[in-house]
Structure formats: structure tokens, C-alpha cells
Design a protein around this motif. Sequence first.
Motif, PDB file in Angstrom:
ATOM      1  N   LYS A  42       0.837  -1.206   0.000  1.00  0.00           N
ATOM      2  CA  LYS A  42       0.000   0.000   0.000  1.00  0.00           C
ATOM      3  C   LYS A  42       0.876   1.262   0.000  1.00  0.00           C
ATOM      4  CE  LYS A  42      -3.478   2.363   2.813  1.00  0.00           C
ATOM      5  NZ  LYS A  42      -4.340   2.245   3.997  1.00  0.00           N
ATOM      6  N   GLU A  43       1.883   1.297   0.851  1.00  0.00           N
ATOM      7  CA  GLU A  43       2.777   2.467   0.910  1.00  0.00           C
ATOM      8  C   GLU A  43       3.484   2.675  -0.429  1.00  0.00           C
ATOM      9  OE1 GLU A  43       7.096   3.426   2.713  1.00  0.00           O
ATOM     10  OE2 GLU A  43       5.653   2.704   4.212  1.00  0.00           O
ATOM     11  N   LEU A  44       3.977   1.602  -1.007  1.00  0.00           N
ATOM     12  CA  LEU A  44       4.670   1.672  -2.290  1.00  0.00           C
ATOM     13  C   LEU A  44       3.729   2.157  -3.390  1.00  0.00           C
ATOM     14  CD1 LEU A  44       7.097   1.149  -4.149  1.00  0.00           C
ATOM     15  CD2 LEU A  44       6.483  -1.285  -4.137  1.00  0.00           C
ATOM     16  N   LEU A  45       2.556   1.586  -3.469  1.00  0.00           N
ATOM     17  CA  LEU A  45       1.579   1.987  -4.480  1.00  0.00           C
ATOM     18  C   LEU A  45       1.200   3.457  -4.315  1.00  0.00           C
ATOM     19  CD1 LEU A  45      -0.486   1.516  -6.754  1.00  0.00           C
ATOM     20  CD2 LEU A  45      -2.097   0.820  -4.977  1.00  0.00           C
ATOM     21  N   GLN A  46       0.942   3.874  -3.099  1.00  0.00           N
ATOM     22  CA  GLN A  46       0.529   5.251  -2.887  1.00  0.00           C
ATOM     23  C   GLN A  46       1.635   6.243  -3.222  1.00  0.00           C
ATOM     24  OE1 GLN A  46      -1.317   5.226   1.058  1.00  0.00           O
ATOM     25  NE2 GLN A  46      -3.292   4.774   0.120  1.00  0.00           N
ATOM     26  N   LEU A  47       2.877   5.886  -2.977  1.00  0.00           N
ATOM     27  CA  LEU A  47       4.000   6.741  -3.381  1.00  0.00           C
ATOM     28  C   LEU A  47       4.029   6.897  -4.898  1.00  0.00           C
ATOM     29  CD1 LEU A  47       7.135   7.767  -2.324  1.00  0.00           C
ATOM     30  CD2 LEU A  47       7.574   5.912  -3.925  1.00  0.00           C
ATOM     31  N   ILE A  48       3.882   5.782  -5.607  1.00  0.00           N
ATOM     32  CA  ILE A  48       3.913   5.800  -7.071  1.00  0.00           C
ATOM     33  C   ILE A  48       2.698   6.556  -7.615  1.00  0.00           C
ATOM     34  CG2 ILE A  48       3.803   4.366  -9.155  1.00  0.00           C
ATOM     35  CD1 ILE A  48       5.320   2.193  -7.450  1.00  0.00           C
ATOM     36  N   LEU A  61       1.032   6.354 -16.779  1.00  0.00           N
ATOM     37  CA  LEU A  61      -0.277   6.758 -17.280  1.00  0.00           C
ATOM     38  C   LEU A  61      -1.280   5.612 -17.139  1.00  0.00           C
ATOM     39  CD1 LEU A  61      -1.857   9.059 -18.600  1.00  0.00           C
ATOM     40  CD2 LEU A  61      -1.103   8.212 -20.821  1.00  0.00           C
ATOM     41  N   MET A  62      -0.833   4.401 -17.386  1.00  0.00           N
ATOM     42  CA  MET A  62      -1.710   3.238 -17.254  1.00  0.00           C
ATOM     43  C   MET A  62      -2.125   3.025 -15.802  1.00  0.00           C
ATOM     44  SD  MET A  62       0.290   0.632 -19.839  1.00  0.00           S
ATOM     45  CE  MET A  62      -0.545  -0.828 -19.243  1.00  0.00           C
ATOM     46  N   LEU A  63      -1.222   3.296 -14.879  1.00  0.00           N
ATOM     47  CA  LEU A  63      -1.484   3.064 -13.463  1.00  0.00           C
ATOM     48  C   LEU A  63      -2.407   4.117 -12.865  1.00  0.00           C
ATOM     49  CD1 LEU A  63      -0.832   1.663 -10.748  1.00  0.00           C
ATOM     50  CD2 LEU A  63       1.121   3.195 -10.567  1.00  0.00           C
ATOM     51  N   LEU A  64      -2.314   5.322 -13.360  1.00  0.00           N
ATOM     52  CA  LEU A  64      -2.962   6.460 -12.715  1.00  0.00           C
ATOM     53  C   LEU A  64      -4.467   6.291 -12.518  1.00  0.00           C
ATOM     54  CD1 LEU A  64      -2.202   9.129 -11.494  1.00  0.00           C
ATOM     55  CD2 LEU A  64      -2.596  10.200 -13.690  1.00  0.00           C
ATOM     56  N   TYR A  65      -5.140   5.667 -13.440  1.00  0.00           N
ATOM     57  CA  TYR A  65      -6.595   5.565 -13.310  1.00  0.00           C
ATOM     58  C   TYR A  65      -7.084   4.146 -13.096  1.00  0.00           C
ATOM     59  CZ  TYR A  65      -7.088  10.451 -13.700  1.00  0.00           C
ATOM     60  OH  TYR A  65      -7.000  11.775 -13.415  1.00  0.00           O
ATOM     61  N   GLN A  66      -6.290   3.355 -12.393  1.00  0.00           N
ATOM     62  CA  GLN A  66      -6.774   2.039 -11.990  1.00  0.00           C
ATOM     63  C   GLN A  66      -7.750   2.214 -10.835  1.00  0.00           C
ATOM     64  OE1 GLN A  66      -4.361  -1.331 -11.493  1.00  0.00           O
ATOM     65  NE2 GLN A  66      -3.091  -0.901 -13.266  1.00  0.00           N
ATOM     66  N   ASN A  67      -8.759   1.416 -10.836  1.00  0.00           N
ATOM     67  CA  ASN A  67      -9.780   1.499  -9.797  1.00  0.00           C
ATOM     68  C   ASN A  67      -9.379   0.576  -8.644  1.00  0.00           C
ATOM     69  OD1 ASN A  67     -12.122   1.941  -8.393  1.00  0.00           O
ATOM     70  ND2 ASN A  67     -13.343   0.544  -9.620  1.00  0.00           N
ATOM     71  N   HIS A  68      -8.899   1.168  -7.573  1.00  0.00           N
ATOM     72  CA  HIS A  68      -8.506   0.380  -6.414  1.00  0.00           C
ATOM     73  C   HIS A  68      -8.667   1.239  -5.164  1.00  0.00           C
ATOM     74  CE1 HIS A  68      -6.152  -2.071  -3.653  1.00  0.00           C
ATOM     75  NE2 HIS A  68      -6.327  -3.050  -4.513  1.00  0.00           N
ATOM     76  N   ASP A  69      -9.049   0.611  -4.073  1.00  0.00           N
ATOM     77  CA  ASP A  69      -9.259   1.338  -2.821  1.00  0.00           C
ATOM     78  C   ASP A  69      -8.026   2.119  -2.385  1.00  0.00           C
ATOM     79  OD1 ASP A  69     -11.833   0.403  -2.703  1.00  0.00           O
ATOM     80  OD2 ASP A  69     -11.400  -1.176  -1.242  1.00  0.00           O
ATOM     81  N   TYR A  70      -6.827   1.555  -2.572  1.00  0.00           N
ATOM     82  CA  TYR A  70      -5.600   2.258  -2.179  1.00  0.00           C
ATOM     83  C   TYR A  70      -5.467   3.585  -2.928  1.00  0.00           C
ATOM     84  CZ  TYR A  70      -3.817  -2.097  -0.027  1.00  0.00           C
ATOM     85  OH  TYR A  70      -3.631  -3.214   0.748  1.00  0.00           O
ATOM     86  N   CYS A  71      -5.814   3.578  -4.214  1.00  0.00           N
ATOM     87  CA  CYS A  71      -5.714   4.802  -5.020  1.00  0.00           C
ATOM     88  C   CYS A  71      -6.799   5.798  -4.605  1.00  0.00           C
ATOM     89  CB  CYS A  71      -5.830   4.471  -6.503  1.00  0.00           C
ATOM     90  SG  CYS A  71      -4.511   3.402  -7.089  1.00  0.00           S
ATOM     91  N   THR A  72      -8.001   5.312  -4.416  1.00  0.00           N
ATOM     92  CA  THR A  72      -9.107   6.175  -4.012  1.00  0.00           C
ATOM     93  C   THR A  72      -8.815   6.832  -2.673  1.00  0.00           C
ATOM     94  OG1 THR A  72     -10.639   4.730  -5.191  1.00  0.00           O
ATOM     95  CG2 THR A  72     -11.596   6.239  -3.583  1.00  0.00           C
ATOM     96  N   GLU A  73      -8.243   6.069  -1.778  1.00  0.00           N
ATOM     97  CA  GLU A  73      -7.929   6.565  -0.437  1.00  0.00           C
ATOM     98  C   GLU A  73      -6.980   7.765  -0.488  1.00  0.00           C
ATOM     99  OE1 GLU A  73      -5.347   4.630   3.100  1.00  0.00           O
ATOM    100  OE2 GLU A  73      -7.000   3.388   2.367  1.00  0.00           O
TER     101      GLU A  73
END
Length: 191
Positions: free
Chosen positions: A54-60, A104-116
Motif C-alpha cells: 500500500k505504501e509503495l503503491l501510494q508513493l507511485i 499513465l496506465m497506473l494512474l486511473y486504476q480502480n482500487h481502494d488504495y488509489c481512491t484513499e
Amino acid sequence: MKKNFHIDSKRQDIIQAATFLFATKGIDGTSMKSIGKAANVSDAAIYKHFASKKELLQLIYKKYNDYFTQMIDEIAQRKQPFRKSFQELIQLFFEAYVADQYGLMLLYQNHDYCTEIAINLRLPLTALSEFIQGGVDAGELPEQNPEVTATMIIGALTRLAIFSEIRALSASLDSLFPDIHKRLLNLVGLL
């Protein structure tokens, strides 16, 4: 000093591998172990730099979110006709894709970590909507819902990146750029 360079390079290797895997395999389809394998580092090395996936994903996610938002905001600040600014923005998006399509591909993935994390960030969608509204307000674009137009533009760009990655397009994005450019101009009402 060499040790710090090595640590920093391993951190970058982890970030690059994670970006690629999150973008191509999905967030849930990517484990810390698979990131370590792709980055050629041990599990311990990953956890030395990042406490969790989660920390890694949110940093990216924050890195790419901020990059694209700032890019749009900087173009919007320019004192020039909307058409010229929008054409420059299309070019910058294309150059960003060529340099690093996975962000660019990652930016709009639908995932709770990204939404958070997105809740507390200024998003590219917001920046692009405001940019388009500025064109409408200046009388350079026809009346439209700028949020819908911005959503369609971002959706088109992210889908082009994905379809290019999986080789679903019959031609390279380089060769398709003139048509992409024309269609995006049409989408905002400039053609």
C-alpha cells in the motif's frame, strides 16, 4: 557514498518494477514478492524501503498524479490561445507516454488504495476540467460540461496506453499520433 547510491538505485529499481507490475498485472495481481523478483532484490530489501505494498503503491500513484496535474496546470497558466495550449498539452501527454507509459496506465486504476489517497490530492481530472472551463469562459470553446470532456480525454489517453501495451492496436502510437491529435481537438470542440 557508494552505499547510499546503491540504496537509492535499489529503491528506484523497486519503484520501476512495481510501476510496471501494478500497471500491467493490476494492483491485486501484484505481490511484494513479484516486485522483488522483477527488481532483482530480496524481500528484506523491499521492506527496508517500503513498509507495505500500500505504501509503495501510494508513493507511485502520488508521483504520477502530481506530475500530470502539474503539467496541466502549467499549460493552463500560459497566456496564449486555448488551441495552442491544448495542442501543447496533447504533445506533452504523448511525450510522457513515450517516456513512461506505465505511469499513465497506473494512474486511473480502480482500487481502494488509489481512491484513499486521491481524496486528498488535486487530480489531473480536476486540472483538465478547469483548463477546459477556462477555454469555454474565454469563448474559445463551445459550451460543454468540462468534467465530462476531461473524463473522456483522460479515458481515451489511458486506454490508448493500455491497448498499445497489449498490442491490440494495428499501428504504433507514433504513427497514430496525427489522428489522435485531431480527434482530441474535435472532442473539445476545436474542429
